[in-house]
Design an enzyme around this catalytic site. Structure first.
Site, PDB file in Angstrom:
ATOM      1  N   ASP A  55       0.828  -1.208   0.000  1.00  0.00           N
ATOM      2  CA  ASP A  55       0.000   0.000   0.000  1.00  0.00           C
ATOM      3  C   ASP A  55       0.864   1.260   0.000  1.00  0.00           C
ATOM      4  OD1 ASP A  55      -2.288   1.467   0.030  1.00  0.00           O
ATOM      5  OD2 ASP A  55      -2.824   1.033   2.115  1.00  0.00           O
ATOM      6  N   ASN A  94     -10.612  -2.534  -6.336  1.00  0.00           N
ATOM      7  CA  ASN A  94      -9.796  -1.583  -7.098  1.00  0.00           C
ATOM      8  C   ASN A  94     -10.409  -1.176  -8.443  1.00  0.00           C
ATOM      9  OD1 ASN A  94      -6.588  -2.925  -5.936  1.00  0.00           O
ATOM     10  ND2 ASN A  94      -7.794  -1.216  -5.163  1.00  0.00           N
TER      11      ASN A  94
HETATM   12  C1  FPP Z   1      -2.009   0.227  -3.245  1.00  0.00           C
HETATM   13  O1  FPP Z   1      -1.478   1.543  -3.248  1.00  0.00           O
HETATM   14  C2  FPP Z   1      -1.457  -0.507  -4.350  1.00  0.00           C
HETATM   15  C3  FPP Z   1      -2.181  -1.089  -5.340  1.00  0.00           C
HETATM   16  C4  FPP Z   1      -3.642  -1.025  -5.419  1.00  0.00           C
HETATM   17  C5  FPP Z   1      -1.526  -1.771  -6.435  1.00  0.00           C
HETATM   18  C6  FPP Z   1      -0.364  -2.607  -6.032  1.00  0.00           C
HETATM   19  C7  FPP Z   1       0.429  -2.875  -7.212  1.00  0.00           C
HETATM   20  C8  FPP Z   1       1.777  -2.825  -7.250  1.00  0.00           C
HETATM   21  C9  FPP Z   1       2.639  -2.576  -6.079  1.00  0.00           C
HETATM   22  C10 FPP Z   1       2.431  -3.089  -8.512  1.00  0.00           C
HETATM   23  C11 FPP Z   1       2.911  -4.505  -8.565  1.00  0.00           C
HETATM   24  C12 FPP Z   1       2.303  -5.219  -9.634  1.00  0.00           C
HETATM   25  C13 FPP Z   1       2.841  -6.299 -10.206  1.00  0.00           C
HETATM   26  C14 FPP Z   1       2.102  -6.974 -11.247  1.00  0.00           C
HETATM   27  C15 FPP Z   1       4.160  -6.842  -9.844  1.00  0.00           C
HETATM   28  P1  FPP Z   1      -2.480   2.731  -3.436  1.00  0.00           P
HETATM   29  O2  FPP Z   1      -2.562   3.048  -4.883  1.00  0.00           O
HETATM   30  O3  FPP Z   1      -3.792   2.415  -2.793  1.00  0.00           O
HETATM   31  O4  FPP Z   1      -1.746   3.867  -2.666  1.00  0.00           O
HETATM   32  P2  FPP Z   1      -2.445   5.054  -1.851  1.00  0.00           P
HETATM   33  O5  FPP Z   1      -3.220   4.413  -0.738  1.00  0.00           O
HETATM   34  O6  FPP Z   1      -1.288   5.835  -1.372  1.00  0.00           O
HETATM   35  O7  FPP Z   1      -3.298   5.793  -2.814  1.00  0.00           O
END
Ligand code: FPP
Length: 258
Positions: free
Chosen positions: A38, A86
């Protein structure tokens, strides 16, 4: 043990990663580590970058952490790459996230094969775009004979949906006489989950300061040790994983006993 604790507590910065790995291997390392990655969006925002830049950076961290986990002797690493919730994000971001597995596997699959890593996935395949699923399924096929660490992608995964689907399958099998209602226990039920064949996570890591499970592996995490850090996922380093495993080794797991 004493020696081990002292070295880490007092001189953590002066010990290199290889020595830390060797040290951690003297005690049992968690068989299954699950990670809620996250904070990609906030990482990007802090740098005045678009959110997708955070996801791209996050993907690079998955590579680094996969290699380290494999070196540590972790047997299964589950990474939460996309949740059933998501889809609510802006289309552009969803499209980008759905391109990441292709990019990740396009560049990293040879290394995964070399590392003897076996790719798997949990999640509902139906809603995943064909191009994304093709890349993941190719990786699953190409690594199916590998005997090293399992890299398990949670993709379009949601725990409640998983449990509902399992329940429906159980009902169907009872109705068709494949199983008897009296046979149904926790073990048999868990065979119907998407994690069938995998051990339950020993350690769950969540980054970015959020202290919740967000519909991730609710059944499987019943006795898992939880480890949280304020660090955003793109800033998660090898040192952080080593620290999490180190902390895990200091905990005493009693499973409800004494
Ligand atoms: C949460 O951060 C992250 C996700 C929803 C996506 C996770 C994906 C990756 C780390 C990429 C890896 C993928 C592969 C295929 C290896 P957020 O976007 O919710 O962050 P925020 O809470 O700060 O907005």
């Amino acid at each position: 043990m004493e020696m081990f604790l002292k070295r880490w507590k007092n001189k953590s910065d002066s010990i290199n990663i290889a020595d830390k790995i060797a040290d951690l291997k003297k005690l049992p390392v968690p068989d299954h580590v699950a990670i809620i990655m996250d904070g990609n969006g906030r990482w990007a925002k802090k740098r005045a970058l678009p959110r997708i830049a955070g996801h791209h950076e996050g993907m690079k961290v998955v590579k680094k952490i996969t290699k380290l986990a494999s070196n540590l002797g972790i047997k299964t690493l589950t990474v939460y790459a996309f949740s059933t919730e998501n889809w609510k994000r802006p289309q552009l971001e969803v499209d980008y996230l759905m391109k990441l597995p292709e990019e990740f596997l396009g560049t990293f699959l040879p290394e995964l094969i070399e590392e003897n890593v076996k790719v798997q996935m949990i999640g509902q395949k139906e809603a995943i775009p064909k191009h994304t699923l093709n890349a993941v399924e190719k990786a699953i096929r190409d690594t199916s004979e590998n005997t090293g660490m399992i890299l398990n992608f949670a993709l379009n995964y949601g725990s409640r949906a998983e449990i509902m689907l399992a329940m429906k399958e159980v009902f169907k099998d009872i109705k068709n006489g494949i199983i008897d209602e009296n046979q149904l226990d926790e073990q048999l039920f868990s065979n119907y989950l998407m994690t069938d064949g995998l051990p339950e996570p020993d350690l769950l890591i969540r980054t970015s300061g959020e202290i919740r499970l967000s519909n991730f592996m609710l059944w499987q995490l019943a006795y898992t040790e939880l480890w949280f850090t304020d660090v955003y996922w793109p800033d998660f380093s090898e040192e952080h994983l080593l620290q999490a495993v180190f902390d895990f080794q200091k905990r005493s797991r009693r499973y409800g006993g004494v």
